[in-house]
Design an enzyme around this catalytic site. Structure first.
Site, short mmCIF file in Angstrom:
data_model
loop_
_atom_site.label_atom_id
_atom_site.label_comp_id
_atom_site.label_asym_id
_atom_site.label_seq_id
_atom_site.Cartn_x
_atom_site.Cartn_y
_atom_site.Cartn_z
CB VAL D 54 -0.96 0.00 1.21
CG1 VAL D 54 -1.88 1.20 1.16
CG2 VAL D 54 -1.77 -1.29 1.23
CD GLU D 55 1.11 5.65 -3.93
OE1 GLU D 55 0.12 5.19 -4.53
OE2 GLU D 55 2.04 6.22 -4.49
CG PHE D 56 0.89 7.38 1.62
CD1 PHE D 56 1.67 8.51 1.78
CD2 PHE D 56 0.06 7.30 0.53
CE1 PHE D 56 1.58 9.57 0.89
CE2 PHE D 56 -0.04 8.36 -0.36
CZ PHE D 56 0.72 9.49 -0.18
#
Lengths: 318, 291, 318, 291
Positions: D54-56
């Site tokens: 997941v990106e963050f």
């Protein structure tokens, strides 16, 4: 149009499978003749280095890439395995002058080695670039010095934004990265405690990764504090359980540097004969890391551990 | 204020002199050895808010044992931060390190230091350790303190290899033109005296001379025509307290004497040194209000 | 030769002194008119954003730099504070379309804003460069796309090593970086738990740093696990104790996103009148973060906390 | 093997279709929304060793609640790794991400996607979210899956703005020449069918058509002359098990229906959704042997 879809490419991620094996097996499987080998310094992967020396007839030659190394790279150099070393520092630290390194560079004993010099930050940023799939990283270190003058792989360009000089270092992507860490689970999620230098980026930049650890833990233990996962499983090929696996160097929170031993080893390394006798006894004379630990003495190792724990324990202030 | 020590060694004088270069509240990039002793002396005397960074990824350790190397478990002891080399050297490149200490085998009058090789780079007469972090400190620390043995041969007109840049060729703005962000050498502390660099010419000059050292001997040990400050003074000796702190931290004189010979192969002596340190160091910290 | 030593330069390190203050004091002291302001998204610094809006008559204009932001940047945009935004993403995420942002860009309501587009990685690497004192970082993102075409500060050069194109992004060094984190000690050592996006590099790149935290802890607690120190004290100017300081967004291990509230806020943001009424009530109508929390209801905040803790607690697997 | 579901919605069909693009052992870069549901379905059926990033800054979470955003606390739940965006996107740039999902407002026949603006960039008719991580995925993921609503206007000859690069102008090696490391779009899953890209021409063609959709309607909703596979088949419906998993994870249809309207301003309903999820999700994981 042929209505054939774009073919699938292969990705680089290692799968979340069972990866625990012996040092012998891991070194046999991943370290080939002529391997471009990266190694950590904090902690030093002694158990794997000893095993590489035991398999030296098969491996024959290595190109080493380090940032700084204290002592352990010279075990490979003195064993005649090293053709080239890309480095910022290779010396004895508190143990002093590295006579093994000097003999190789100055006299070609046991054989000539080529050197490529960087600063620590320059060397570290090479792995940082490799870790991110980039071919270079900029640095302000090394500018104006002879490090740049004698290393054609550092390019000084005019910064496209400021017009000022900036030194680019070429990415380093070792065939194999070896490192000693605190703990790992069986699929290869790895925790480093304390200071770990460049171990994180070495693992990310390397095509294959072998990690020795003090302890094997469960996946649930990794998930208890995912912020402490220094090397996620997709980078790791092999996990080797090697308690005291950084001796004579330190492993933060487990045991500290065995200075009395290191000074004594360096004393013996003063001559090539002394070095070889030491290797014959401690490395070739033992079959695996457990035998080495028995030769050093588990009582001694336990004393080093107790002393470290008197002063620090991960998660406590003592 | 503590009295000056009557009994002290040359390494103790050098460490105290370097300690006086450190100011309260500063952040310093410190290797092990004598600079580490100097840093601890500073923190335990005039600079309680002075903190060190250690190259392989530690900030603000508060150890009660002698650190043994820049990647040592002891550097980790009660540190504020531990992790990567890139954190500490990246911070230095960005201007967060007030002062760094380096050493070397040779130095020239513009403070360029060699720790790579004596002789031709490709066929060296003596191969040395290489830069390690010395080049990074010399490039980026806001100011650099250089500690050197002065042996009569190593203060040279031109070093064999510039590992760590000083003021390069001494021309105006030479560091800036090269792209170096750090301020450059601030002082050179040797076995004979203390040198600074002139703000206009960037040339090294003798500012202080150690007690008992003769000016002619200093000049004879420097290969260029050394300038001497018209206000030359004698180096201030260490105080009793400074010496007491050094001897508490390094009772075997590992960094300040012959401790390494003593400990070679002697595991029991080494363990005794590491074990016995806890209580006297804890007491000293308590007395000094150091966390 | 004048025998005047090279003068001392000023360093950037913040001293290890007592840094706890109120949001009002921190914003007053560090955020000036025309400030180039960087803000985190994980977690969102809501308490500080509310305070900036309260001081908007003094601050007048801001240039914002974000990677992605969900909702909170639009509170500043809708309040008429923002001249320019450098960004990868500014939208509502699960809350949907950001009408505040659309109104400003499409219709100049409440005023025109300039946009500079990046990808998330491009935007993140700008802070990475700023954190390391470099003027740029290379990336392979953004190549071939219109992100490069319309952003003159992304330079595509031929990689000096491979000859292939590589996209350079200009360093971003905000005047002030604001962020919400888990815990800090009184001298400004900060821990982020869970995922924190780019908070670490934003703090390192910014000239001044204001951190709000869920909890204040002792220096000994920081030293218990120094590997968890996300932002060491030398980067930090001000520590503000603001429990629930990221509401309506989440704070990992403390409370999760208040989706019902966020959806409702976005419904009201559909018109500028609705937005202003919302700001009048929740931001200008409260004197500080504690009053805002009372208005939302501590019972509600506590429910969000309990639910998060049912599923996860730092250091446990639940 | 589970039976095909008799009762399912279009979003459920799309999510199941995307789930089938994911393979066991892969690492996927996933935003929230429908791709997340698809990823969970894949992991809980045919791909137990499939993990998401997941990106963050999260890897391999195993949540028992519905994640609400790419920087959500839920993405953190029992993750293997949490930390920075640079870790996950950096790994993607280095080739460690097998598959990523993106979406957008417009797409062209070479798979270039727009999520930035409609109309002129400087004076947009509609300003959209911007790239976020979509450009990074499209640039570097080994393969990219695109999910789109197909509304009759957004499959265009030329997008207003290329946010996320597909095969660019479709010329041979266009991506490589641009310097893009990733493999490019692999499939487009829409409300009408499934498209792939021809390996020689890089042009999008219709591979599968959803049950009940007419080929003429598909062609009418595409602004270029759409190629159709001679082996066109109907999209496989979701299985009962796939639908059951989706409804367990997202009982209010936040991502797959009108849940967001339901929850707007209704704190009690939202809390009930988040609280009630623990037991059914735990049971489902236990049954599937998911850690």
């Amino acid at each position: 149009m042929q209505y054939q879809p774009v073919p699938l490419q292969e990705g680089r991620a290692k799968q979340p499978t069972y990866k625990i094996m012996t040092a012998k097996e891991a070194v046999s499987r991943f370290i080939k003749e002529g391997c471009y080998l990266g190694m950590s310094v904090s902690a030093a992967p002694s158990a794997l280095i000893w095993e590489i020396v035991r398999q030296k007839d098969r491996i024959k030659t290595l190109d080493l890439v380090i940032t700084s190394q204290i002592g352990m790279s010279s075990v490979l150099i003195g064993s005649g395995l090293v053709n080239k070393i890309e480095m910022a520092y290779n010396w004895g630290g508190i143990e002093g002058e590295d006579r093994v390194f000097r003999r190789a560079v100055e006299k070609g004993i046991p054989k000539n080695i080529e050197i490529e010099d960087y600063s620590n930050f320059g060397a570290a940023m090479r792995w940082q670039a490799g870790a991110m799939g980039l071919s270079f990283m900029p640095t302000k270190s090394q500018l104006g010095s002879d490090v740049v003058k004698y290393n054609p792989r550092i390019k000084v360009i005019d910064d496209p934004y400021t017009g000022k000089p900036v030194a680019l270092v070429l990415a380093s992507n070792p065939d194999v990265g070896i490192m000693h860490c605190a703990r790992a689970d069986e699929i290869g999620n790895v925790q480093c405690f304390g200071l770990y230098g460049n171990t994180d980026v070495l693992a990310r930049a390397s095509r294959h990764v072998i990690v020795t650890v003090e302890e094997i833990v469960s996946q649930a233990e990794i998930r208890r504090m995912p912020n402490l996962n220094t090397i996620p499983y997709y980078y790791v090929d092999a996990v080797v359980h090697a308690p005291f696996g950084a001796h004579w160097r330190e492993s933060n929170y487990y045991y500290h540097h065995d200075l009395a031993y290191g000074l004594d080893a360096y004393r013996q390394f003063a001559t090539q004969e002394g070095f070889e006798a030491w290797i014959d006894k401690y490395v070739l004379g033992t079959q695996d890391w457990n035998e080495y630990c028995k030769l050093v003495g588990y009582d001694r190792l336990y004393r080093l551990m107790l002393n470290e724990r008197r002063y620090q324990q991960f998660g406590e202030v003592r | 204020m503590s009295e000056y020590a009557k009994d002290y060694s040359m390494p103790e004088l050098m460490a105290a002199t370097v300690a006086r270069e450190f100011r309260d509240g500063e952040l310093a990039f410190i290797g092990v050895g004598m600079p580490l002793i100097a840093a601890m002396v500073a923190k335990f005397t005039h600079a309680p808010n002075f903190n060190i960074m250690v190259e392989f990824g530690a900030v603000g350790p508060s150890p009660r044992r002698l650190p043994l190397c820049v990647d040592c478990a002891v550097d980790n002891e009660r540190a504020y931060y531990t992790g990567t080399l890139r954190e500490v050297v990246g911070a230095q490149q960005a201007g967060f390190v007030d002062v760094g200490c380096i050493s070397g085998a040779e130095i020239d009058k513009y403070g360029n230091v060699n720790s790579t090789c004596i002789g031709d780079y490709y066929k060296p007469q003596v191969r040395l350790a290489g830069s390690g972090g010395a080049n990074d400190i010399a490039s980026s620390a806001t100011r650099t303190i250089i500690m050197m043995r002065q042996d009569g041969r190593n203060f040279v007109e031109k070093v064999h290899y510039i590992t760590s840049p000083g003021y390069l060729d001494g021309s105006p703005g030479a560091r800036e033109k090269a792209g170096l962000p750090g301020g450059g050498p601030q002082a050179v502390v040797t076995t004979m005296g203390v040198y600074r660099f002139d703000k206009d010419t960037c040339e090294m000059y003798l500012e202080k001379i150690h007690p008992g050292i003769k000016i002619d001997d200093v000049k004879a040990s420097v290969k260029w025509n050394l300038a001497v400050s018209p206000n030359l003074v004698e180096t201030e000796p260490p105080t009793e307290e400074q010496v007491m702190i050094m001897r508490t931290l390094d009772p075997y004189q590992v960094y300040l004497g012959t401790g390494r010979q003593t400990l070679t192969g002697d595991f029991e002596a080494f363990m005794k040194m590491m074990e016995d340190s806890y209580w006297p160091m804890s007491e000293l910290m308590k007395k000094k209000g150091i966390l």
